[in-house]
Design an enzyme around this catalytic site. Structure first.
Site: not given
Ligand code: 2IT
Length: 444
Positions: A124, A164
């Site tokens: 991430k 995201d």
């Protein structure tokens, strides 16, 4: 496995990181029983190894705003675990992003990606950059500056970022353009790309579509049908948009959506051109939803509140972590909610999950229910590697199969006494594949 001791160590080693600790606690508490029955995991110190990210990059991102002023942000990439495939996971641009946020997300992503059945590890990244109120040129300059550093750490077979919160097709375009220039290659190093330059059909819709396919399986499992059910969604970004489209298509009625200013309750249902109008608000008004009630007379705007106070059959948090707390869960239960499905990552607090489980409400965690997004990212990687593109029917059929397989895994490891603990099922199923791979790969 001594869960208390491991959690105390994780807390001591990661001070000031409550989100990471929350994500780790949830996983360890639910896999404890399985690990105790299989001593190979303790023998190989798998848990201790799994809670430590492989590596974290942190870097300065400097760029010039429209006024000519220099701005400084922080960028990160957390490469959490690549036991089963290249690191894979989104990039979040949001002012609240810290290393804690990205560690929790990278940890969750490792389990989620394992559940998809595809060979993807967990990662991430992101920045505390706030895209709201920035011009398109500012966003472009920021994305380019971010990529000039990030490109050193990623690659189509090492680490493949995607979008995201705060990162959609436009931002992926700006980042991919810079990557291509720096690396002199045109490969599937990012997913969520535009259709003209290597993106997969249905990637924008995939998270929301997959979430609704998952809800459909959950309902069928308890002998119910999605048709005619009322649904509350939170937020109205990419995830809620896909969920609203698919829920409507399958015969449910979306009655709530929300924004930073409050929520909308529309008893007539939010479908068709109303969804297009929401997208317009998203793009032009920084997500505020109040104007929706002015435009559509059946809609009510409730300022400053969350949609969890509304009476609905299904609640789907689609915005951000910890957006549904124990008080919200109690309100939903009192109003007769039948199912709660996280589509945001860790959308519910631990206390909220406990309330729902205590009341025997069907509850699914984000790492299972929202895995359709990263799954179609995985399909985008496959299409890129093969230098071809699949049809919408092919991609949708694969997405449906993956969501069905994830549901089956959750049931396999989470069903007991007539109730399915999807949190436990998802965590155990996700864990096994990564843990067994780590053992097979040796201590390295
Ligand atoms: O949370 C997620 O799964 C995502 N943001 C998507 C990640 C991806 O690589 O598509």
């Amino acid at each position: 496995m001594d869960v208390k001791k491991i959690l105390a160590d994780v807390e001591a080693k990661n001070p000031g990181q409550p989100l990471f600790l929350q994500a780790v606690t949830e996983v360890l508490e639910t896999i404890e029983e399985y690990v105790a029955k299989n001593p190979k995991y303790d023998d190989n110190k798998i848990i201790e190894r799994m809670v430590e990210p492989d590596r974290i990059f942190q870097f300065r991102v400097e760029w010039v705003d429209d006024k000519g002023e220099i701005q400084v942000n922080r960028g990160y990439r957390v490469q959490f675990n690549n036991a089963i495939g290249p690191y894979k996971g989104g990039i979040r641009f949001h002012p609240a992003v810290t290393v804690d946020t990205l560690k929790f997300l990278g940890f969750e992503q490792t389990f989620k990606n394992s559940l998809t059945t595809l060979p993807m590890g967990g990662g991430k990244g992101g920045s505390d950059f706030n895209p709201q109120g920035k011009s398109a040129n500012e966003v472009m300059r920021f994305c380019q500056a971010f990529m000039t550093e990030l490109f050193k750490y990623i690659g189509p077979d090492t680490d493949v970022p995607a979008g995201d919160i705060g990162v959609g097709g436009r931002e992926i375009g700006f980042m991919y353009g810079m990557y291509k220039k720096l690396a002199c290659e045109n490969t599937g190093v990012l997913t969520g790309k535009g259709r003209n330059w290597g993106g997969s059909i249905l990637r924008p819709e995939a998270t929301g579509f997959g979430g609704v396919y998952f809800v459909d399986h959950m309902l069928k499992k308890i002998g119910k049908d999605i048709k005619g059910k009322t649904v509350a969604l939170s937020g109205f970004g990419n995830v809620a948009w896909g969920a609203a489209l698919k829920a409507t298509e399958l015969g449910a009625k979306v009655v709530c959506i929300s924004g930073p200013d409050g929520y909308i309750y529309d008893e007539a249902g939010i479908a068709g051109e109303k969804i297009d109008y929401m997208n317009e608000l998203l793009q032009t008004r920084n997500n505020v939803v109040a104007p929706f009630a002015t435009k559509y007379p059946t809609a009510k705007f409730i300022a400053g509140q969350k949609p969890w106070e509304a009476k609905v059959d299904i609640a789907m948090p689609c915005a951000i972590q910890n957006e549904l707390n124990a008080e919200d869960a109690k309100k939903l239960i009192a109003n007769g909610v039948q199912l709660v499905c996280e589509v945001s990552n860790m959308g519910c607090t631990a206390d909220a999950i406990h309330e729902l489980q205590k009341a025997k409400i069907s509850f699914a965690p984000g790492k299972a229910a929202n895995a359709g997004g990263v799954a179609v990212s995985g399909l985008e990687m496959t299409q890129n590697a093969a230098h071809l593109g699949w049809t919408p029917e092919e991609v949708d059929a694969k997405l449906k199969q993956i969501m069905s397989d994830i549901h089956a895994s959750c049931v396999k490891y989470g069903e007991a006494n007539g109730y399915i603990n999807y949190v436990k099922g998802a965590n155990v199923a996700g864990f096994i594949k990564v843990a067994d791979s780590m053992i097979e790969l040796g201590v390295c």
